[in-house]
Design an enzyme around this catalytic site. Structure first.
Site, PDB file in Angstrom:
ATOM      1  N   LYS B 205       0.844  -1.076   0.016  1.00 37.87           N
ATOM      2  CA  LYS B 205       0.075  -0.022   0.201  1.00 37.87           C
ATOM      3  C   LYS B 205       0.961   1.352   0.010  1.00 37.87           C
ATOM      4  O   LYS B 205       0.653   2.303  -0.812  1.00 37.87           O
ATOM      5  CB  LYS B 205      -0.827  -0.016   1.216  1.00 37.87           C
ATOM      6  CG  LYS B 205      -1.944  -1.122   1.062  1.00 37.87           C
ATOM      7  CD  LYS B 205      -2.519  -1.292   2.762  1.00 37.87           C
ATOM      8  CE  LYS B 205      -3.439  -2.517   2.618  1.00 37.87           C
ATOM      9  NZ  LYS B 205      -3.916  -2.877   3.964  1.00 37.87           N
ATOM     10  N   GLY B 303     -12.212  -5.094   5.296  1.00 40.54           N
ATOM     11  CA  GLY B 303     -13.861  -5.592   5.659  1.00 40.54           C
ATOM     12  C   GLY B 303     -14.436  -5.439   4.535  1.00 40.54           C
ATOM     13  O   GLY B 303     -14.340  -4.590   3.593  1.00 40.54           O
TER      14      GLY B 303
END
Lengths: 431, 431
Positions: B205, B303
């Site tokens: 990331k 999530g």
């Protein structure tokens, strides 16, 4: 390489910042955009005023009409901060197919519907990132990043001046008036600080956010606004004892029925909540979307540099829209929401500070009134008094409506044992 | 009303979430977009697996090639989480003019340059908001909102699993291994948690963020990565005594010369810094731009729901790009930056934990080595020992390079009085 000509209307603090940064970061912008943004003309009132940037005199005019009349200018930046004049300028630009970038929160709050009807009719976008929360990209985030979400709530510290004042009151135990003077001396409050301290600057921004989130321009007469001028050092102290900080919050919520509420008022929030750690002139917005969940955005809410960052982002959007026009003109109306909860029906929890005679029976009388109105009491405490025969009495109340509380305050205030007008501040526990 | 046909490749957790929310919030999206997003085909491995959403069987295929071969599908969502297979799928889509939306951080970190060369060649955007920090719109904010800024630094908590583990170690004094098991039982860590705990998920990331911010794909061999597996309950305790919390931080900086550094490692940060209050599986990124100043973004970093929120935002962007194509294909390369600071030259401050013989003269020896390497000592303390003849010795060191520290650790570790391998954790004071 393609060039886009920009007209700046207004060269106050933010206008000067936009000009300065477009110049200084020109190479970076050119590389990232693949085209050039050129300021072609600047309309300002007083050419002689020193703005801290060197502006080539040939760019300057005192007539914003010159920006509208110049067919080569395709994007205008409205930073005049006026009402009628700015509206005429904006509508004039839209009618001529010029894209508008603005930071004018008061104008959008009052005339947003009219402005976007014109924008849609003429197929010309209006961008307004700079109108809310300075450099924080909250408009883009709500409009684009959270496009799949129903926005369930927004809680925002969106006025730096009042937040600075409250921060100083906490840090140094200052009273409101002293803290305001300090803020003015530090350059964080205007000579006339009315809109900042009466809550209406924050209210304008809250109206814009709610309108964007719910797809209809929220009328300003449907929102509740209360400022910070009545907050005392005592309130701050008692709130702390109860585990709360006091912030001027903009609160925007949509309930399950699709009714929305927009309100700005001083609010006790739990000390441990992240918003309680937002101090000085910083802003922050806690946004809860039904899919994304809890999010928070934090940054400088005002000032030359942060606000210019948002204007420049909008200029890039504007140029891209000229290259490839899209059907979103900056605000997308829709019919999924449309009603506001009547102010009297808005539910909150409350802190109530009374000044009462120091004798038995007082609490019973106050509790009696609250009980008769179905208002639950969460806690009561009686701190050290310093007012002679009259002592402070603090109550924290469970959920009740605005209407119920108004009635309660009237009745409690009328009691003989209650010596001053009751002070009520709303509480938000973020349950 | 215009319809855009979407193909989903992969229906794991996030794919199921995207399908679910596109269905549930269909009316909202239609109203806000002015067009419809239809999932036309879903490629998945195991049609019988229960994904918690009802998927019409006629949409399903086990071959992602079917998505590429269907000319009506204009947008594909790559959520397979593979390397080679995902790359072939993505390039296949780009070659056929299909816009790609992806969350594949590992793929972008390793093959971003190749992917965007293809995207630019075929004039097809690739969107990747879901690849970094879940629901937080950090990609959009850096790419668009901060387009006028030189990004001076980004400090991010961008791996929820390791952050959850560290949070539990703090809250309950657990050791690393115990906290990992707890995380796995709570569903916050995979059965094979390697990428999360060795720092490489965060590193992927960080590479994406740095590449976007600086306009060139940062090679993964130029970055420094260290995970959290060596963090002990003692380190957390000693750090707290010094006023610090330990977080796995992604740190991205550009210096005045334009050299950039990208690193991921456990970091002591001041307890009072807002990043220290980011707990559990939440992510946060502190971004400092030269115009906007300090900003912070916070939200759920992983999530089903938060990540789908970002995918849906990218789907809206993709559809808008089909309506009105623009020349930014999701990543804009430019030449203003291009070099990375050699890892050995990266400067930091440090926490050093030694296990030493309990006798006079030890500190002098250690200090001697540090002094000979020009490494300044900020403070030293000797906490209560629990290791018999050997006791802990904690030093906090001033700025030094990675190379200097490696030499120091070698020499100090070789001392007879030093009984175990020295433990070093970097410190970030955000000065």
């Amino acid at each position: 390489m393609q060039h886009f000509a920009i007209g700046l209307a207004g060269m106050g603090n933010v206008g000067a910042g936009v000009f300065k940064h477009l110049t200084q970061n020109r190479a970076l912008l050119r590389e990232r955009l693949g085209f050039e943004l050129d300021v072609k003309k600047i309309a300002l009132r007083d050419p002689k005023k020193d703005r801290g940037v060197a502006v080539p005199p040939e760019l300057i005019t005192t007539q914003w009409q010159d920006l509208l009349d110049d067919p080569s200018i395709q994007i205008v930046v409205e930073l005049m901060g006026q009402k009628e004049e700015s509206l005429r300028f904006m509508l004039g630009a839209i009618e001529r197919g010029k894209i508008v970038v603005t930071g004018n929160k008061a104008l959008l709050a009052e005339h947003g519907r009219e402005i976007f009807e014109a924008a849609t009719k003429h197929k010309v976008p209006v961008f307004f990132e700079a109108a809310v929360a300075g450099g924080i990209p909250i408009i883009k985030s709500i409009r684009e990043a959270f496009i799949g979400n129903h926005i369930q709530s927004i809680h925002g510290i969106i006025n730096g001046t009042s937040n600075y004042i409250l921060t100083r009151m906490v840090e140094s135990g200052l009273g409101f008036a002293e803290a305001l003077v300090e803020a003015q001396e530090a350059g964080y409050a205007e000579a006339d600080p009315t809109l900042d301290v009466d809550g209406w600057d924050a209210a304008h921004k809250a109206v814009i956010l709610a309108s964007l989130a719910y797809g209809f321009w929220v009328p300003t007469d449907k929102i509740f606004v209360e400022g910070v001028e009545q907050i005392t050092a005592n309130d701050i102290c008692f709130a702390k004892k109860l585990g709360y900080s006091i912030k001027l919050l903009g609160i925007i919520k949509a309930d399950a029925k699709g009714e929305i509420e927009v309100r700005v008022h001083p609010t006790l929030i739990p000390e441990k909540h992240v918003l309680a750690s937002v101090n000085g002139v910083f802003n922050a917005l806690a946004v809860h979307g039904d899919i994304v969940g809890d999010t928070l955005f934090y940054g400088r809410g005002a000032g030359q540099d942060p606000t210019s960052s948002s204007v420049i982002a909008d200029l890039a959007e504007a140029a891209a829209a000229l290259q490839a026009p899209r059907s979103n003109y900056g605000f997308m109306p829709h019919g999924l929401y449309g009603t506001c909860t009547p102010i009297d029906d808005i539910v909150s929890e409350y802190y109530l500070r009374l000044t009462v005679e120091d004798r038995p029976g007082v609490i019973a009388q106050v509790a009696g009134i609250l009980g008769s109105l179905n208002i639950g009491i969460s806690s009561i405490f009686q701190p050290e008094g310093d007012e002679g025969a009259a002592v402070p009495l603090i109550l924290v109340l469970h959920k009740a409506t605005h209407g119920q509380m108004n009635t309660a305050l009237e009745k409690i205030g009328a009691l003989e044992c209650v010596k001053k007008t009751p002070r009520m501040i709303r509480v938000e526990n973020f349950a």
